[in-house]
Design an enzyme around this catalytic site. Structure first.
Site, PDB file in Angstrom:
ATOM      1  N   ASP A  91       0.432  -1.752  12.545  1.00 19.85           N
ATOM      2  CA  ASP A  91       0.211  -2.359  11.286  1.00 19.85           C
ATOM      3  C   ASP A  91       0.343  -3.877  11.354  1.00 19.85           C
ATOM      4  OD1 ASP A  91      -0.849  -2.536   8.904  1.00 19.85           O
ATOM      5  OD2 ASP A  91       0.884  -1.864   7.732  1.00 19.85           O
TER       6      ASP A  91
ATOM      7  N   VAL B  45       8.852  -3.124  -2.918  1.00 20.25           N
ATOM      8  CA  VAL B  45      10.024  -3.940  -2.420  1.00 20.25           C
ATOM      9  C   VAL B  45      10.946  -4.380  -3.597  1.00 20.25           C
ATOM     10  CG1 VAL B  45      10.465  -5.515  -0.685  1.00 20.25           C
ATOM     11  CG2 VAL B  45       8.604  -4.691  -0.550  1.00 20.25           C
TER      12      VAL B  45
ATOM     13  N   LYS C 276      12.727  -1.145   0.643  1.00 26.54           N
ATOM     14  CA  LYS C 276      11.529  -0.731   0.571  1.00 26.54           C
ATOM     15  C   LYS C 276      11.576   0.774   0.102  1.00 26.54           C
ATOM     16  CE  LYS C 276       8.382  -3.619   2.982  1.00 26.54           C
ATOM     17  NZ  LYS C 276       7.091  -4.050   3.829  1.00 26.54           N
TER      18      LYS C 276
ATOM     19  N   GLY D 119       0.671  -1.192  -0.110  1.00 24.08           N
ATOM     20  CA  GLY D 119      -0.054   0.121  -0.010  1.00 24.08           C
ATOM     21  C   GLY D 119       0.696   1.431  -0.085  1.00 24.08           C
TER      22      GLY D 119
ATOM     23  N   ALA E  31       4.657   1.078  -0.408  1.00 27.03           N
ATOM     24  CA  ALA E  31       6.048   1.012  -0.911  1.00 27.03           C
ATOM     25  C   ALA E  31       6.131   0.038  -1.922  1.00 27.03           C
ATOM     26  CB  ALA E  31       6.898   0.624   0.506  1.00 27.03           C
TER      27      ALA E  31
END
Length: 868
Positions: free
Chosen positions: A137, A29, A44, A25, A27
């Site tokens: 998170d 990778v 990231k 949502g 970043a």
């Protein structure tokens, strides 16, 4: 050049980008090779639209905290920084899979494996929480499995991003992904997200590992959010009977709606999961959260605003919230913090909102479509001085200007057109379905009262509404009913403000009752605001021109302009937007020990609240339009406030006697004289009586037992005086340092006060009336001490936190047993005085909020929600 090519070039001297691993949502990778250390790493890189609103230096600074975390179940942070405009952070490359990938493949996990993973993640959370870091998170995507061992990724990244964004995350268009693992306080965007939020999220992950689904499901993000807020979680054993009783009980407690009902620590949750003897009376049918939540401008706020703005606004234009659902509240702040929004108005279809804006470059109108997040200035409205009103078809906006004109402008852009010139300012306008506009402005008579005039929307000669000539007073804030047959307005005759209704068909005029700023929704209900800033809704009979049924409170703490106009709007389907706090005024708040608040009263500036000994009344000070402060008493039983003094000079520092019959205070007998001590009957039955005067000012009185003596502050002294004698006040504490705010314990044995003799204000306590050993109560700063009624706690303001010091009496010395942080004091106001008090039972506080410009708040489903 693509973003990947730019990034590769920017990091070439440190990392060699090999390939993209995936996107989330916030970043992207990448797998990379660490050139210096010759190892594989995962980089990231924050999305460009997110990086655009972040300050690189601040982001790197904030992320340093998470870099200090060293734990076997926490994925460490190797590096972070900025390169060619990219913000990035570097972690080890773990060969394995995420818990999400495992769940997608296996759907459900074994009970023992699920508990093991949860306890190991809980151990990591407990370590981080003890170091002051909340993850915010926790979800299967952020739990990596390396040889079956869980490692938590992105620790503290959400907090770092939020802090670096400076509260501007609401405009980035990004979210943390699905809301299934949010705690209720995250879903409702509570101000403080604590460790108990992580516990809820981890429990949600465990629930999915055991049952194959998260605790709440929904077709949209908004549906999930509403279920998290309002609906109980199905017991885990209804979906998987083999779950042991202790695991089900621990899961139930960890998934409680209220944070205080969950485990206090992640370690306690872990221990309960592995203790087969653990049971709890908690159930998963927890009570819904209180419905009014303020939205912070932090990362969790971004989740709520973004999900609500994207999903909820489209929904609210079509469906009213069921009466059993709570209203969801959040701010509608602009991206630019130099802009202040007020005078909101919904479009007729509920899909758009417009507001007046004060900017560094002047006044104008802003608007936003409710399926997006960005406010846009409306060119051509420069100089707009009053709030906008939509045309019935939603294509035009009406507004008044500083040069005395009433204009309209297309909402989709175009030139503004002058409808008519005004005799003075515009004090409300409404656009009827017959394409005429009724507005309020100064009349042509010498008295200068405000009158209602009618003019065609295309321009023409205004005409007075002759049927209102017999109604005395100024007429403001007109509003057409949906069918245009009834005109609501407000009349102020100098002594009262009333709601009025005019039948345009019969010419009949009816007074509906006290209140201000009447509006109607799509169901013909009437909303209005009381003098205390409460928004009420009530049924209306258009045939009899009368309100019907009992009024119901919808919201509180609305901004009141000059105490006669409220700044709010409602949509046809019952959504609400309003400006909080009395403009330039204050809110009197009842606050529990977790920081949750309820507005008792709002209006002109209030300060110095004090509970009566019985806890059912609150003395406070209110400053009137002449800038003179008087003593008032608010009754919690019936919600009324009574003024006790009218002496014409400032009254300060209220203090109740122990029997509750009197309230003492400081005041000057006349301008220029010294402040003396007085008292007046708390029921308003008597006149003001003098207690003590002298050659110095006397402040901050606190009555001793028997109410015949008091302690107070004067210059650099704390003094004690006995009333009705010729004895001079006796010095208790004298110092060259600043001191003040003395407070006697209820049993009269101890006096607490503040002093900065160490260079920092701290709280001290010593025996009373005899001097004795002194105890330092606060650590690292403290102000405004107050005692609980049982004398077991001293409450005080620490640095940004309300503190409770548990004390124990040991002869002539008081010992501090424990210091407990209660809640953040930043949302509350104090002005170099003790602007709060402890309710005698110790379970709540009276505090102050508001002051200054309010903020624009939206509440989905407000008119149909149950308000506590």
């Amino acid at each position: 050049m693509t973003d990947t090519a730019r990034l590769t070039a920017a990091l070439a001297d440190r990392y060699r980008i090999e390939r993209e691993l995936g996107q989330g949502g916030m970043a992207t990778v990448y797998l990379a090779h660490d050139v210096k250390h010759d190892r594989k790493v995962a980089i990231k890189v924050l999305k460009p639209e997110l990086a655009a609103v972040l300050g690189a230096d601040r982001f790197v600074q904030e992320i340093k905290t998470t870099a200090q975390l060293q734990h076997p179940h926490i994925l460490p942070l190797f590096d972070s920084g900025t390169a060619d405009g990219f913000l990035y952070y570097v972690m080890p490359y773990i060969q394995g899979e995420t818990l999400r990938a495992k769940l997608d493949r296996e759907k459900q996990l074994g009970i023992d494996e699920s508990v093991r993973i949860t306890t190991e993640v809980a151990d990591a959370l407990d370590y981080a929480h003890r170091h002051g870091v909340v993850h915010r998170d926790i979800k299967p995507e952020n739990i990596l499995l390396h040889d079956g061992r869980p490692m938590v990724a992105d620790f503290g990244i959400a907090l770092a991003v939020s802090a670096a964004a400076g509260g501007r995350m609401t405009e980035t268009g990004l979210s943390l992904g699905t809301p299934h693992y949010m705690s209720p306080e995250q879903a409702t965007a509570d101000r403080d997200i604590t460790a108990r939020s992580d516990i809820y999220s981890l429990a949600s992950v465990l629930y999915e590992m055991l049952t194959g689904q998260p605790p709440h499901l929904g077709g949209t993000a908004q549906q999930v959010i509403m279920k998290i807020i309002a609906e109980p979680v199905p017991a885990v054993t209804t979906l998987r009977k083999a779950v042991p009783p202790n695991v089900a009980a621990a899961l139930a407690q960890a998934l409680e709606k209220l944070p205080a009902d969950r485990f206090a620590t992640a370690q306690a949750f872990s221990q309960a999961l592995t203790n087969r003897a653990f049971t709890t009376a908690a159930t998963l049918a927890g009570t819904p959260l209180p419905q009014r939540f303020a939205l912070p401008t932090a990362w969790t706020a971004a989740v709520m605003v973004l999900l609500a703005a994207v999903a909820a606004w489209g929904w609210l234009g079509r469906h009213a919230a069921p009466a059993t659902q709570p209203a969801v509240e959040f701010y509608l702040d602009p991206l630019d913090t130099t802009i202040a929004l007020d005078w909101p108005t919904f479009s007729p279809d509920g899909r758009r909102i417009a507001a007046h804006a004060s900017t560094d470059h002047g006044e104008m109108l802003y608007q936003r479509s409710l399926d997006s997040r960005e406010w846009h200035a409306l060119p051509g409205t420069e100089g707009a001085m009053t709030g906008p009103a939509f045309s019935p078809d939603g294509k035009w906006l009406l507004f008044g200007t500083a040069d005395g004109a009433m204009k309209r402008i297309p909402v989709d852009g175009g030139a503004a057109q002058t409808i008519t010139q005004l005799n003075a300012g515009l004090f409300g306008a409404t656009w009827g379905p017959d394409n005429t506009i009724v507005y309020s402005t100064t009349g042509s008579d010498a008295g200068g009262r405000l009158v209602l005039l009618r003019v065609p929307a295309d321009g023409g000669t205004p005409q007075a509404l002759s049927m209102l000539q017999s109604v005395p007073g100024s007429h403001v804030q007109p509003h057409f009913s949906a069918d245009g047959q009834v005109l609501f307005f407000e009349v102020n005759d100098g002594s009262r403000t009333s709601l009025m209704a005019l039948s345009l068909r019969s010419g009949k005029v009816a007074r509906l009752g006290p209140g201000m700023t009447p509006l109607t929704d799509g169901r013909g209900r009437v909303t209005y605001v009381t003098a205390d800033g409460l928004l009420m809704v009530q049924g209306f009979n258009a045939r009899t021109l009368a309100l019907e049924g009992s009024p119901r409170r919808v919201a509180d703490g609305l901004s009141l302009l000059f105490n006669v106009v409220a700044e709010y709007t409602i949509s046809p389907d019952g959504a609400l937007a309003y400006v909080t706090g009395a403009s330039g005024g204050t809110e009197l708040l009842l606050v529990d020990r977790t920081g949750k608040r309820r507005t008792l009263l709002s209006g002109d500036r209030m300060w110095g609240p004090r509970f009566s000994p019985s806890g059912d009344r609150i003395a406070f000070l209110r400053t009137n339009r002449s800038a003179v402060s008087d003593l008032w008493v608010y009754s919690l039983a019936d919600g009324t406030a009574q003024r006790l003094t009218t002496i014409g000079t400032d009254v300060t520092d209220p203090a109740w006697t122990h029997d509750g019959r009197w309230i003492g205070f400081s005041a000057r007998e006349r301008a220029g004289s010294h402040a003396s001590l007085f008292r007046t009957a708390s029921d308003g039955s008597g006149s003001v009586e003098p207690l003590l005067s002298g050659q110095d000012d006397f402040w901050d009185m606190s009555f001793g037992r028997g109410d015949r003596e008091a302690v107070f502050w004067s210059n650099d002294h704390l003094l004690r005086a006995t009333f009705g004698t010729d004895s001079a006040p006796v010095s208790l504490v004298q110092t060259s340092a600043d001191l003040g705010n003395p407070a006697l314990s209820a049993d009269g044995r101890w006096i607490a006060y503040e002093s900065n003799e160490t260079g920092v204000m701290e709280i001290y306590v010593q025996p009373f009336p005899d001097k004795g050993a002194r105890t330092v109560v606060s650590v690292g700063g403290g102000r405004y001490p107050a005692w609980s009624a049982d004398g077991r706690e001293i409450i005080y303001w620490g640095p940004n936190r309300l503190m409770a010091a548990t004390v124990r009496s040991e002869g002539s010395r008081l010992t501090i047993v424990q210091r407990t942080e209660l809640f953040d004091t930043k949302p509350f106001r104090t002005e170099l005085a003790r602007d709060y008090d402890v309710r005698p039972d110790g379970r709540a506080f009276v505090m102050l909020g508001g002051a200054g410009a309010g903020r624009l708040v939206a509440r989905i489903g407000a008119l149909d929600a149950k308000v506590p």
